[in-house]
Structures are given as structure tokens and as C-alpha cells.
Design a protein around this motif. Structure first.
Motif, PDB file in Angstrom:
ATOM      1  N   ILE A   6       0.842  -1.206   0.000  1.00 20.65           N
ATOM      2  CA  ILE A   6       0.000   0.000   0.000  1.00 20.65           C
ATOM      3  C   ILE A   6       0.869   1.244   0.000  1.00 20.65           C
ATOM      4  N   VAL A   7       1.932   1.234   0.817  1.00 15.88           N
ATOM      5  CA  VAL A   7       2.832   2.386   0.844  1.00 15.88           C
ATOM      6  C   VAL A   7       3.530   2.547  -0.504  1.00 15.88           C
ATOM      7  N   LEU A   8       3.949   1.450  -1.103  1.00 16.79           N
ATOM      8  CA  LEU A   8       4.591   1.522  -2.418  1.00 16.79           C
ATOM      9  C   LEU A   8       3.634   2.044  -3.482  1.00 16.79           C
ATOM     10  N   ALA A   9       2.370   1.672  -3.387  1.00 10.94           N
ATOM     11  CA  ALA A   9       1.388   2.164  -4.368  1.00 10.94           C
ATOM     12  C   ALA A   9       1.061   3.634  -4.128  1.00 10.94           C
ATOM     13  N   ARG A  10       1.002   4.059  -2.864  1.00 10.72           N
ATOM     14  CA  ARG A  10       0.705   5.468  -2.561  1.00 10.72           C
ATOM     15  C   ARG A  10       1.819   6.401  -3.019  1.00 10.72           C
ATOM     16  N   THR A  11       3.058   5.899  -3.006  1.00  7.52           N
ATOM     17  CA  THR A  11       4.188   6.724  -3.452  1.00  7.52           C
ATOM     18  C   THR A  11       4.446   6.559  -4.947  1.00  7.52           C
ATOM     19  N   SER A  12       3.560   5.886  -5.638  1.00  6.39           N
ATOM     20  CA  SER A  12       3.631   5.638  -7.089  1.00  6.39           C
ATOM     21  C   SER A  12       4.867   4.861  -7.498  1.00  6.39           C
ATOM     22  N   THR A  13       5.419   4.073  -6.585  1.00  6.61           N
ATOM     23  CA  THR A  13       6.519   3.183  -6.932  1.00  6.61           C
ATOM     24  C   THR A  13       5.991   1.982  -7.716  1.00  6.61           C
ATOM     25  N   ILE A  14       4.836   1.466  -7.292  1.00  5.01           N
ATOM     26  CA  ILE A  14       4.164   0.397  -8.039  1.00  5.01           C
ATOM     27  C   ILE A  14       2.757   0.877  -8.365  1.00  5.01           C
ATOM     28  N   GLN A  15       2.105   0.200  -9.288  1.00  4.44           N
ATOM     29  CA  GLN A  15       0.731   0.559  -9.647  1.00  4.44           C
ATOM     30  C   GLN A  15      -0.244  -0.146  -8.719  1.00  4.44           C
ATOM     31  N   TRP A  16      -1.480   0.343  -8.704  1.00  2.00           N
ATOM     32  CA  TRP A  16      -2.480  -0.215  -7.800  1.00  2.00           C
ATOM     33  C   TRP A  16      -2.885  -1.635  -8.191  1.00  2.00           C
ATOM     34  N   GLY A  17      -2.815  -1.973  -9.471  1.00  2.00           N
ATOM     35  CA  GLY A  17      -3.095  -3.349  -9.890  1.00  2.00           C
ATOM     36  C   GLY A  17      -2.079  -4.325  -9.326  1.00  2.00           C
ATOM     37  N   ALA A  18      -0.812  -3.927  -9.343  1.00  2.00           N
ATOM     38  CA  ALA A  18       0.236  -4.752  -8.752  1.00  2.00           C
ATOM     39  C   ALA A  18       0.029  -4.875  -7.246  1.00  2.00           C
ATOM     40  N   CYS A  19      -0.410  -3.790  -6.624  1.00  2.00           N
ATOM     41  CA  CYS A  19      -0.697  -3.820  -5.186  1.00  2.00           C
ATOM     42  C   CYS A  19      -1.803  -4.830  -4.878  1.00  2.00           C
ATOM     43  N   GLY A  20      -2.839  -4.852  -5.713  1.00  4.93           N
ATOM     44  CA  GLY A  20      -3.930  -5.813  -5.515  1.00  4.93           C
ATOM     45  C   GLY A  20      -3.462  -7.256  -5.666  1.00  4.93           C
ATOM     46  N   LEU A  21      -2.619  -7.514  -6.652  1.00  6.32           N
ATOM     47  CA  LEU A  21      -2.103  -8.871  -6.825  1.00  6.32           C
ATOM     48  C   LEU A  21      -1.213  -9.288  -5.658  1.00  6.32           C
ATOM     49  N   VAL A  22      -0.401  -8.363  -5.173  1.00  9.32           N
ATOM     50  CA  VAL A  22       0.472  -8.678  -4.032  1.00  9.32           C
ATOM     51  C   VAL A  22      -0.365  -8.913  -2.779  1.00  9.32           C
ATOM     52  N   MET A  23      -1.401  -8.126  -2.583  1.00  8.70           N
ATOM     53  CA  MET A  23      -2.277  -8.318  -1.415  1.00  8.70           C
ATOM     54  C   MET A  23      -3.006  -9.664  -1.488  1.00  8.70           C
ATOM     55  N   THR A  24      -3.441 -10.058  -2.692  1.00  6.33           N
ATOM     56  CA  THR A  24      -4.069 -11.367  -2.857  1.00  6.33           C
ATOM     57  C   THR A  24      -3.069 -12.475  -2.548  1.00  6.33           C
ATOM     58  N   GLY A  25      -1.848 -12.328  -3.026  1.00  3.94           N
ATOM     59  CA  GLY A  25      -0.807 -13.294  -2.694  1.00  3.94           C
ATOM     60  C   GLY A  25      -0.529 -13.351  -1.209  1.00  3.94           C
ATOM     61  N   ASN A  26      -0.553 -12.187  -0.534  1.00  5.57           N
ATOM     62  CA  ASN A  26      -0.358 -12.155   0.920  1.00  5.57           C
ATOM     63  C   ASN A  26      -1.431 -12.967   1.638  1.00  5.57           C
ATOM     64  N   VAL A  27      -2.683 -12.770   1.239  1.00 10.17           N
ATOM     65  CA  VAL A  27      -3.776 -13.497   1.890  1.00 10.17           C
ATOM     66  C   VAL A  27      -3.587 -14.998   1.728  1.00 10.17           C
ATOM     67  N   VAL A  28      -3.270 -15.436   0.519  1.00  8.96           N
ATOM     68  CA  VAL A  28      -3.127 -16.872   0.264  1.00  8.96           C
ATOM     69  C   VAL A  28      -1.924 -17.443   1.015  1.00  8.96           C
ATOM     70  N   ILE A  29      -0.815 -16.742   1.002  1.00  5.58           N
ATOM     71  CA  ILE A  29       0.391 -17.250   1.670  1.00  5.58           C
ATOM     72  C   ILE A  29       0.191 -17.314   3.186  1.00  5.58           C
ATOM     73  N   PHE A  30      -0.400 -16.280   3.772  1.00  5.26           N
ATOM     74  CA  PHE A  30      -0.577 -16.310   5.224  1.00  5.26           C
ATOM     75  C   PHE A  30      -1.630 -17.330   5.647  1.00  5.26           C
ATOM     76  N   LEU A  31      -2.634 -17.577   4.818  1.00  2.33           N
ATOM     77  CA  LEU A  31      -3.564 -18.667   5.115  1.00  2.33           C
ATOM     78  C   LEU A  31      -2.856 -20.019   5.002  1.00  2.33           C
ATOM     79  N   THR A  32      -1.914 -20.139   4.092  1.00  2.00           N
ATOM     80  CA  THR A  32      -1.127 -21.365   3.977  1.00  2.00           C
ATOM     81  C   THR A  32      -0.263 -21.571   5.212  1.00  2.00           C
TER      82      THR A  32
END
Length: 187
Positions: free
Chosen positions: A142-168
Motif C-alpha cells: 500500500i505504501v509503495l502504491a501510494r508513493t507511485s513506486t508500483i501501480q495499484w493493480g500490482a498492489c492488488g495482486l500482491v495483497m491477494t498473494g499475501n492473503v493466500v500465503i498467510f492462510l497457507t
């Protein structure tokens, strides 16, 4: 069994075109016989052996499922980095949080005594540190997306990956960390 089996099959004959349906004919099918040197199958396992086999297979199935879900989570993370529209590899820093998140729980389980008390200071500290690590892994994209280092679509994919990995990771602790007979020697 005598080695023969009768079945009824349809055979196509030249007369089928006239009548439309082929006639039913009886056919004898021979089953292969057991050879003299082939041992007879003995299906008399005890109930304890069947239960042990079932539990061992359940552990393997859980391990395969956890591996599959971990691969799905890492796929989401990598998609957030390598897609042509995004193309920035800064989100891979959440891998550090994936590695750090189970460490406090491993240490607290090793150091704390298994008492029936409702609270244990070592475990509570481990839960607090793990929660901080997990929140940080969600906050970094989220911080990387707010500073325009990454795009918001990439942020969404990373957040989805976070949810799956932490549930694993949670699933790993639920499946393999609950029993007293758990040891790392089985790996």
C-alpha cells in the motif's frame, strides 16, 4: 470365480442398415487367471493398520494441499511484479515477511511450557510480533502504491498473494503443529 463372464454386446452386421438396430448377441469374455506363482491378495488388515494408513495419507494430502496453495500465493506475488504493465520488482520485499512471520511462533512453542492456563506471556508476545509482521506485509504494497513506486493493480495482486500465503502458513500450524508427537525429524 471360474474365469468366465457372460456379457451381452451389440455387433454391427450388414443387415443393420436395413433394420436400424443391431441385434443383441451373447458373448463369452474370459478373465485372466491367477498364475501359480502369483500370491493371492490378502485384504485382512487390522483396524489399527487401516487407521494408521488413513492418518498417514491425510498428512500427505494436507502437505500437498498446502504446497499447492503456497504456489498459488507466490504466483500472485510474481504476477504483481512481472506483468508487462507493472514491471517493478519492489513487491518482492514481502518475501522477507513470509520468512519472518512463523519465527516468533516457533520460538514461543519451543520455550513455553504446555500448561492449561489461559494465558502465556511468551506466546502472547509471539502472537503480537507475528501480527506486526503480517500487518507490515500488507502495509508495504500500500505504501509503495501510494508513493507511485508500483501501480495499484500490482498492489492488488500482491495483497491477494499475501492473503493466500498467510492462510497457507496458518494451515501449516493447524495441521502439523497441534499434536504432541510433532517433530521435525519426520521431514
Amino acid at each position: 470365480m471360474s474365469g468366465r463372464l457372460l456379457s451381452y454386446c451389440r455387433f454391427k452386421t450388414p443387415d443393420d442398415d436395413k433394420e436400424g438396430k443391431p441385434p443383441w448377441r451373447k458373448q463369452e469374455v474370459r478373465l485372466p487367471r491367477r498364475r501359480a506363482n502369483q500370491p493371492e491378495i490378502n485384504n485382512t488388515q487390522s483396524t489399527e493398520q487401516k487407521l494408521y494408513t488413513f492418518i498417514a495419507m491425510a498428512g500427505i494430502k494436507a502437505l500437498v494441499g498446502l504446497s499447492f496453495s503456497g504456489a498459488i500465493g507466490l504466483t500472485f506475488l510474481l504476477l504483481g511484479c512481472v506483468l508487462q504493465d507493472y514491471g517493478v520488482y519492489w513487491p518482492l520485499f514481502v518475501l522477507i515477511f513470509y520468512i519472518l512471520s512463523p519465527i516468533p511462533t516457533f520460538i514461543s512453542r519451543r520455550l513455553s511450557e504446555d500448561t492449561d492456563s489461559s494465558s502465556n506471556a511468551c506466546r502472547e508476545l509471539a502472537y503480537f510480533l507475528t501480527t506486526g509482521i503480517v500487518v507490515s506485509s500488507f502495509g508495504l504494497p500500500i505504501v509503495l502504491a501510494r508513493t507511485s513506486t508500483i501501480q495499484w493493480g500490482a498492489c492488488g495482486l500482491v495483497m491477494t498473494g499475501n492473503v493466500v500465503i498467510f492462510l497457507t502458513i496458518l494451515g501449516f500450524f493447524v495441521v502439523f503443529g497441534g499434536g504432541d508427537d510433532f517433530s521435525w525429524e519426520q521431514w
